[in-house]
Scaffold this motif. Structure first.
Motif, PDB file in Angstrom:
ATOM      1  N   CYS B 197       0.854  -1.187   0.000  1.00 26.43           N
ATOM      2  CA  CYS B 197       0.000   0.000   0.000  1.00 26.43           C
ATOM      3  C   CYS B 197       0.889   1.237   0.000  1.00 26.43           C
ATOM      4  CB  CYS B 197      -0.874  -0.005   1.243  1.00 26.43           C
ATOM      5  SG  CYS B 197      -1.900  -1.476   1.315  1.00 26.43           S
ATOM      6  N   SER B 198       0.565   2.187  -0.844  1.00 27.67           N
ATOM      7  CA  SER B 198       1.349   3.412  -0.883  1.00 27.67           C
ATOM      8  C   SER B 198       1.259   4.092   0.481  1.00 27.67           C
ATOM      9  CB  SER B 198       0.824   4.341  -1.976  1.00 27.67           C
ATOM     10  OG  SER B 198      -0.554   4.570  -1.780  1.00 27.67           O
ATOM     11  N   ILE B 199       2.326   4.785   0.847  1.00 29.75           N
ATOM     12  CA  ILE B 199       2.329   5.485   2.136  1.00 29.75           C
ATOM     13  C   ILE B 199       1.415   6.698   2.036  1.00 29.75           C
ATOM     14  CG2 ILE B 199       3.817   6.831   3.694  1.00 29.75           C
ATOM     15  CD1 ILE B 199       5.978   4.660   3.168  1.00 29.75           C
ATOM     16  N   LYS B 200       0.546   6.830   3.019  1.00 30.28           N
ATOM     17  CA  LYS B 200      -0.492   7.865   2.951  1.00 30.28           C
ATOM     18  C   LYS B 200       0.012   9.190   3.502  1.00 30.28           C
ATOM     19  CE  LYS B 200      -3.311   4.709   1.409  1.00 30.28           C
ATOM     20  NZ  LYS B 200      -2.292   3.698   1.076  1.00 30.28           N
ATOM     21  N   LYS B 201       0.014  10.181   2.636  1.00 30.96           N
ATOM     22  CA  LYS B 201       0.411  11.532   3.070  1.00 30.96           C
ATOM     23  C   LYS B 201      -0.527  12.558   2.455  1.00 30.96           C
ATOM     24  CE  LYS B 201       3.812  12.206  -0.612  1.00 30.96           C
ATOM     25  NZ  LYS B 201       4.115  10.950  -1.279  1.00 30.96           N
ATOM     26  N   LYS B 202      -0.528  13.737   3.060  1.00 29.53           N
ATOM     27  CA  LYS B 202      -1.406  14.808   2.540  1.00 29.53           C
ATOM     28  C   LYS B 202      -0.828  15.415   1.286  1.00 29.53           C
ATOM     29  CE  LYS B 202      -3.496  16.363   6.794  1.00 29.53           C
ATOM     30  NZ  LYS B 202      -2.458  16.299   7.778  1.00 29.53           N
TER      31      LYS B 202
END
Lengths: 171, 202
Positions: B197-202
Motif C-alpha cells: 500500500c502506498s504510504i499515505k500523506k497529505k
C-alpha cells in the motif's frame, strides 16, 4: 493514407464489437472476472497491442486507487473511439472476487475491462512492468506498441491522466 | 528521414520529458548507506531509538501499518522473525509511516489497539510528522530495511516471496539476508520488490 484510414475504420469496428460484447455481459449481470498470473496477463496484453493500452493496477481496499478510479472510467469513455483501451488490473485477493470485487464493479457501474492478477511472485513481475515501480499501488502502465511508460501513484485529477494519454497519442 | 524523426521523437518522449515528469529520482537510502537514528513514540508510550538496543548486531526496520491487507498478512511472520532474531541481536522495529488524517485506521490509538490485540513482541512506532520514512525512502507498507551493526543498509525490500501463504514461501528474502549478515556476507539478493500500500500523506 487509404491504408491508415482502413486501419482506423477497422479498429473502430473492433472497438464497437468489443463494446457490444461488454454491454451484453453487463445486461446479463453475470460479471466474469478473468484471473491471470503475470505470464497470462502479458500474453493477453500482447494480443491487444494494436492500440494504446492504459493499465491501472488497483484494489478495492486501496483508498487512493478507488479515489482515482473514475478518471480511468472517464478515459475509457472519452478515448474509446481513439484506439485507446483501459484495463483495470485488480490486485484484490482471489477469495474476495465474489464478495468484494464484483459488488464494487456493480455498485460503481464500472465499464472498463477488469482482470484479477493473482501472482505471488511479485519480485519478478513488478520489474517486468517497470524497473522504476517500487510496488506501491496505485500505479499505471501505458503500453504503446513496443514502448511503455509507468506512473507510480495517484492521479490528482482527470486532466493529468488525460494529458498523458493525449501526449502518447501524438507520438 | 521521416521514420528517423519519428523514432527520435519517440525516444525523446519516452526517455526524457515524460520520464522526468513521472519518475521522481529515487530518494532515500540505497544499499551501503548509513541510516540515521530516529526517536519515535512506541505504542506503549516509550520513545524508541536504535541507540536503545546496545547489544544489537543489526536492525530489521519494517515500515508497516494497521490498514493495509498486505501488511496485516505479515504481522504473524514479523512476530516470529522478532522472536527468532531479536535474541540473536537482530531486533524488529516496526514503524507506521502513514498520516492518520488520510488513513484514520493508522492513528496512534488504533496502533495501540492492534499492538495489544496481536501482542506484538517488537516496538511498533508512530512516524509522527512523517520525517523518518522519507529518509529511508520507504514507499509502501510493508517495506523492509535490514541494517547491520554499523547501521549500514544491507537489504531493502520484501519479507519473503509469498504474501498470501507463509507455508508456501519458497524464498525467505529477509531471513536469508539476516543469515548472510551473520556469516559476514553480503545478502543476495540485496533488493527485492513486492506489492504494497502506498504510504499515505497529505
Amino acid at each position: 493514407m487509404t491504408k491508415v484510414g482502413f486501419f482506423i475504420v477497422f479498429m473502430l469496428e473492433l472497438c464497437q464489437l468489443m463494446t457490444a460484447q461488454e454491454s451484453a455481459s453487463v445486461e446479463q449481470s453475470s460479471i466474469d472476472i478473468p484471473v491471470m498470473n503475470f505470464d497470462e496477463l502479458q500474453s493477453y496484453l500482447n494480443t491487444q497491442k494494436n492500440q494504446l493500452l492504459v493499465i491501472n493496477f488497483w484494489a478495492t481496499w486501496c483508498a487512493p486507487c478507488v479515489e482515482e478510479l473514475h478518471y480511468f472510467e472517464y478515459a475509457n469513455r472519452d478515448f474509446k473511439e481513439q484506439n485507446v483501451k483501459v484495463i483495470l488490473v485488480s490486485l484484490d485477493f482471489k477469495r474476495a472476487i465474489d464478495k468484494q470485487l464484483i459488488p464494487f464493479i456493480e455498485r460503481n457501474e464500472i465499464q472498463c475491462e477488469v482482470i484479477l492478477l493473482d501472482d505471488v511472485k511479485m519480485n519478478s513481475w513488478i520489474n517486468r512492468v517497470s524497473p522504476k515501480w517500487s510496488g506501491a499501488i496505485p500505479g499505471t502502465w501505458f503500453i504503446d506498441g513496443e514502448n511503455s511508460l509507468f506512473n507510480e501513484g495517484k492521479y490528482e485529477n482527470y486532466d493529468a491522466l488525460k494529458n498523458t494519454i493525449t501526449n502518447l497519442q501524438k507520438i | 528521414m521521416k521514420t528517423t524523426t519519428k523514432l527520435f521523437a519517440i525516444i525523446l518522449m519516452f526517455a526524457s520529458g515524460v520520464l522526468c515528469a513521472f519518475y521522481p529520482v529515487h530518494s532515500g537510502y540505497h544499499i551501503g548507506d548509513i541510516a540515521a537514528d530516529f526517536e519515535l513514540k512506541s505504542t506503549n508510550g516509550d520513545m524508541v531509538s536504535m541507540g536503545d538496543f546496545e547489544e544489537a548486531k543489526g536492525f530489521v526496520i519494517v515500515f508497516t501499518c494497521n490498514h493495509c491487507p498486505f501488511a496485516v498478512m505479515y504481522e504473524d511472520r514479523l512476530i516470529e522473525l522478532n522472536d527468532k532474531y531479536a535474541p540473536q541481536g537482530y531486533p524488529v522495529i516496526a514503524i507506521n509511516p502513514n498520516d492518520p488524517d488520510v488513513q484514520p485506521a493508522d492513528s496512534y490509538e488504533a496502533m495501540q489497539e492492534r499492538a495489544e490485540e496481536k501482542a506484538f513482541t517488537f516496538p511498533y512506532l508512530f512516524d509522527e510528522g512523517q520525517n523518518v520514512y522519507p529518509k529511508f525512502g520507504a514507499t509502501r507498507t510493508p517495506h523492509v530495511f535490514l541494517l547491520d551493526e554499523t547501521r549500514k543498509v544491507r537489504y531493502i525490500g520484501a519479507i519473503d516471496d509469498n504474501h498470501k501463504n507463509a507455508d508456501a514461501v519458497e524464498e525467505k528474502y529477509l531471513e536469508n539476508a539476516i543469515e548472510a549478515l551473520k556469516r559476514g556476507e553480503a545478502p543476495d539478493p540485496s533488493e527485492t520488490k513486492a506489492i504494497g500500500c502506498s504510504i499515505k500523506k497529505k
